[in-house]
Motif scaffolding. Structure first.
Motif: not given
Length: 827
Positions: A138-142, A146-155
């Motif tokens: 829940l506190d994941a931070r890039h 690959d920013l898109g990969l991190t953002a997709a996981l967070r979402t």
């Protein structure tokens, strides 16, 4: 050196440069607290991003993610680095090689590392199986890649958390409760674990997770600051010990305090306790709200709402004037006006504690913002509500904590501020000073049937260690404070003197019993001289036991109890004199004589209802309240005066008490006596001088009271049936479990009548049930003396047999047992 300079040094020099820059940041002393934690996180971010970039050809399909505390940007000097290497699964071998290039430099520097390598699908599955993993994500931070990969996981993780919240939040609540049971409460521990104990950093993180679910949110006022203070203490602990520890050991507290610029270890602990108290209270409120939301989402309310065409309204059950129960909490009534009712905070608190319910956050905050301060001295109702709150047993604790959280306690009792969150460096003590005082009141609530003045016992329990906020002997300082507080809250001078004596000598009995020769007459005489009266001795005995039980298991034992009881018995023998002569009958007033003549002339009851306009005079200095059962003295009770004159006949007591209960009038004090008629008129009239108060709303008209009383006396009004119907239609919440009623015979209290003492929890219709039980036993009530002190009824009934004589001993005992069984049998 600025943070930019430190980062540049790390970038220019590689791992060795990072280590030097990290050391400089932690030792330079120019920054501390949140700025240093952020700078350390930024420095580590840049170093890890450099390591990541050196081992990848482009960033597609792989990213480095900080999770947990590192994801929040909160790096303490010895914190773990919580890292997730996220990849799309296309090249496992390349990802494994990248992981080695990332993890080994971290290990080489001796940094603790919590790492994992997963695809987004694997990360989500692991989170679904392991709540702790999900909380970290829940506190994941890039960090890099690959920013898109991190953002997709967070979402996806946030969506999973919100969709699964009805199932996962109860699991999280159980996790917090289990941890609290193992680690204890941070706000009371001498060597607390800043992270794991209740009210610590783990609980603060759990509250963030609840907020992320969108189902409920924690009270935000003060929460961020409390969390920051605990993190600051942990930073100082890491720096002084050089270890990754969260336990604030005794031998390290002075160093940690110095690192933080605090005066001493006590100041440090007090700061930790205050922060933990904020987080614990926020947790209580939040989990209560979670439960309410989840209940409201259950199937039945939804179906009921659909059938009714809308959302069902929550039931609101009245508890006291201006106070109602709604959805398992105590809230203010819609008509409540705190700005015009300074007693409302105490009335709401007492009602909540008696019902065993929490005070709602909204209600407490509204009271804190809008309620007017109480005048000095307090009105009688305020004092009674304080006593009721203190006498409610275990439910007093959360209600008191709610008042403290919004500053209402120190507003009511300014001296409380000096003992609030004050540590006690004694292994025997389980609690801080303030919590120990409340715990003592909780214990004393169980002893209210043992004393004639439960109100004095409960207030003495609250104040007995109040002097620990001042230098010197806390008993001496507390004596002065107790006298001042007693006067401020409306006790008369005699009661204030008793309270001061109890506080001054609250350690006298146990210290004398365990350290002195009880066979030495001088020892017993010294205690008797300090105590002064049997009445005060009785209170001091109960206070001594409550204090010891509230201290901890090592402070009380059967051996100590027997020694103290032996001492009390010897002192009581010194203080006891000859039984008092029968008290002379009070001279009736002109109004009482007028009512008596009118009642005799008409042959029916005559009533007068009026407010008290003149307060009673204080007794002379040095006077003590009588210890006799017929003279339960105290400050002026609240309510209005109701005078009733009735021709002498059977059944008057239950009839009057029953009619008042039907009209929802609470009897605060009562006197019943036979009044001879003047001028040689043959006959007598029963005079009832009672103090009553309406439970809700205004008082009924005298004409309605008289009409119902006439019917009750002639047998055409079924009071018992009417009260039973009302109870069935509106059953009362059971609330707290009070001590059982106690009925006893005072054999030497009167030469002309048998005195039966009743001590019980006050409740609607109590006096009616007592009067009916005495009538059923075939005795005549010659006089009655009734007092309600907080939630405790302390009554004495002078009874005789049908021929007007005292009851034989065995018969008196049977009447007492029958009456006690009748009161205990009340469901």
């Amino acid at each position: 050196m600025t943070s930019t300079d430190v980062t540049r040094e790390a970038e220019d020099s590689g791992p060795g440069g990072y280590a030097a820059a990290r050391l400089r940041l932690l030792t330079e002393g120019a920054r501390s607290g949140p700025p240093r934690r952020r700078a350390l996180a930024e420095l580590t971010d840049d170093w890890l991003a450099g390591l990541f970039g050196a081992g990848t050809e482009g960033h597609a399909g792989v990213s480095l993610v900080a999770v947990g505390g590192y994801g929040r940007g909160e790096l303490s000097p010895r914190s773990d680095l919580d890292l997730l290497l996220l990849h799309d699964g296309r090249d496992d071998k390349a990802v494994a090689a990248l992981a080695d290039r990332l993890w080994y430099p971290v290990w080489d520097l001796g940094l603790a590392l919590d790492h994992s390598v997963r695809t987004p699908q694997q990360a989500r599955k692991t989170a679904g199986d392991d709540l702790k993993v999900q909380l970290g994500l829940l506190d994941a931070r890039h960090l890099a890649g690959d920013l898109g990969l991190t953002a997709a996981l967070r979402t996806a993780v946030l969506a999973d958390w919100r969709n699964q919240a009805p199932k996962r939040l109860p699991e999280l609540r159980d996790l917090c409760a289990g941890r609290a049971e193992r680690q204890g409460e941070l706000q009371y521990l001498l060597e607390p674990d800043l992270k794991e104990a209740r009210g610590g950093l783990r609980d603060a993180t759990a509250l963030r997770a609840v907020a992320a679910s969108w189902l409920a949110d924690a009270p935000r006022e003060g929460l961020a600051d409390a969390r920051r203070r605990l993190l600051d203490v942990r930073d100082a602990l890491h720096l002084t010990t050089g270890r990754a520890t969260d336990r604030l050991a005794l031998q390290e507290q002075d160093q940690v305090a110095a690192e933080l610029g605090l005066l001493d270890a006590d100041a440090l602990l007090r700061q930790v306790y205050e922060a933990a108290r904020v987080i614990s209270y926020a947790g209580d409120v939040t989990w209560r709200e979670v439960g309410r939301v989840l209940r409201s989402r259950s199937v039945r309310p939804r179906l009921r709402a659909m059938m009714n065409g809308g959302k069902p309204a929550a039931d609101r059950s009245p508890l006291a004037e201006g106070v109602v129960e709604q959805d398992g909490e105590v809230v203010l009534a819609r008509t409540a006006r705190p700005e015009r009712d300074p007693v409302l905070p105490l009335r709401a608190a007492a009602a909540a504690a008696q019902a065993g319910l929490p005070l709602s956050l909204h209600a407490v905050r509204r009271l804190a913002v809008t309620a007017r301060p109480l005048p000095t001295p307090w009105p009688a109702e305020a004092r009674e509500q304080l006593v009721t709150l203190l006498g409610s047993g275990r439910p007093t604790v959360p209600v008191w904590e709610a008042l403290e959280a919004e500053g209402l306690v120190t507003r009511l009792l300014p001296d409380w501020e000096r003992v609030r969150c004050r540590p006690q460096r004694n292994a025997v003590h389980l609690w801080t000073v303030d919590r120990h005082l409340i715990e003592t009141a909780v214990r004393a609530a169980g002893f209210t049937r043992r004393v004639h003045r439960p109100d004095l016992l409960l207030v003495a329990a609250l104040l007995h260690d109040i002097g620990k906020g001042w230098p010197g002997d806390h008993s001496v300082a507390g004596e002065t404070i107790a006298r001042d507080v007693a006067a401020r809250i409306g006790f008369d001078r005699a009661d204030a003197a008793v309270l001061a004596t109890l506080v001054r000598h609250h350690l006298l009995l146990v210290e004398t019993a365990t350290r002195r020769d009880l066979d030495d007459p001088a020892t017993v005489r010294a205690v008797a001289g300090a105590v002064g009266s049997e009445h005060t001795l009785e209170l001091l005995h109960a206070l001594t036991e409550a204090d010891a039980l509230a201290t901890g298991p090592a402070a009380w034992s059967s051996w100590r109890a027997s020694l103290v009881a032996d001492l009390v018995k010897r002192v009581a023998g010194v203080l006891a004199g000859d039984p008092e002569a029968e008290p002379a009958a009070a001279t009736p007033t002109a109004e009482q004589e007028r009512l008596a003549v009118e009642a005799f002339r008409t042959g029916g009851p005559v009533l007068a209802l009026r407010a008290q306009t003149q307060p009673p005079a204080d007794p002379a200095p040095g006077d003590h309240p009588s210890a006799g059962p017929a003279a339960v003295t105290g400050p002026e009770p609240l309510g209005v005066e109701l005078l009733i004159a009735v021709p002498d006949q059977a059944g008057v007591l239950p009839a009057v008490a029953g009619v008042l209960a039907m009209h929802r009038l609470t009897v605060r004090a009562a006197e019943l006596r036979s009044l001879p008629l003047p001028d040689g008129v043959d006959g007598s009239v029963l005079l009832l001088d009672w103090r009553v108060a309406a439970q809700y709303g205004s008082l009924p008209q005298v004409a309605r009271l008289r009409a119902d009383l006439v019917r009750a006396l002639d047998g055409t009004l079924d009071i018992a049936g009417r009260l039973a119907e009302r109870d069935a239609a509106h059953p009362r919440r059971r609330g707290v479990e009070p001590p059982p009623p106690r009925v006893a015979v005072a054999p030497t209290a009167s030469r002309l009548a048998t005195v039966i003492e009743v001590r019980a929890q006050d409740a609607p219709g109590l006096l009616f049930r007592i009067g009916r039980a005495l009538e059923a036993a075939g005795v005549r009530v010659r006089s009655a003396h009734v007092s309600t002190l907080g939630a405790n009824a302390v009554d004495a009934f002078y009874v005789t047999g049908p021929q007007g004589a005292r009851l034989p001993g065995e018969e008196a005992g049977n009447v007492a047992r029958t009456l006690e069984e009748a009161l205990r049998g009340r469901s």
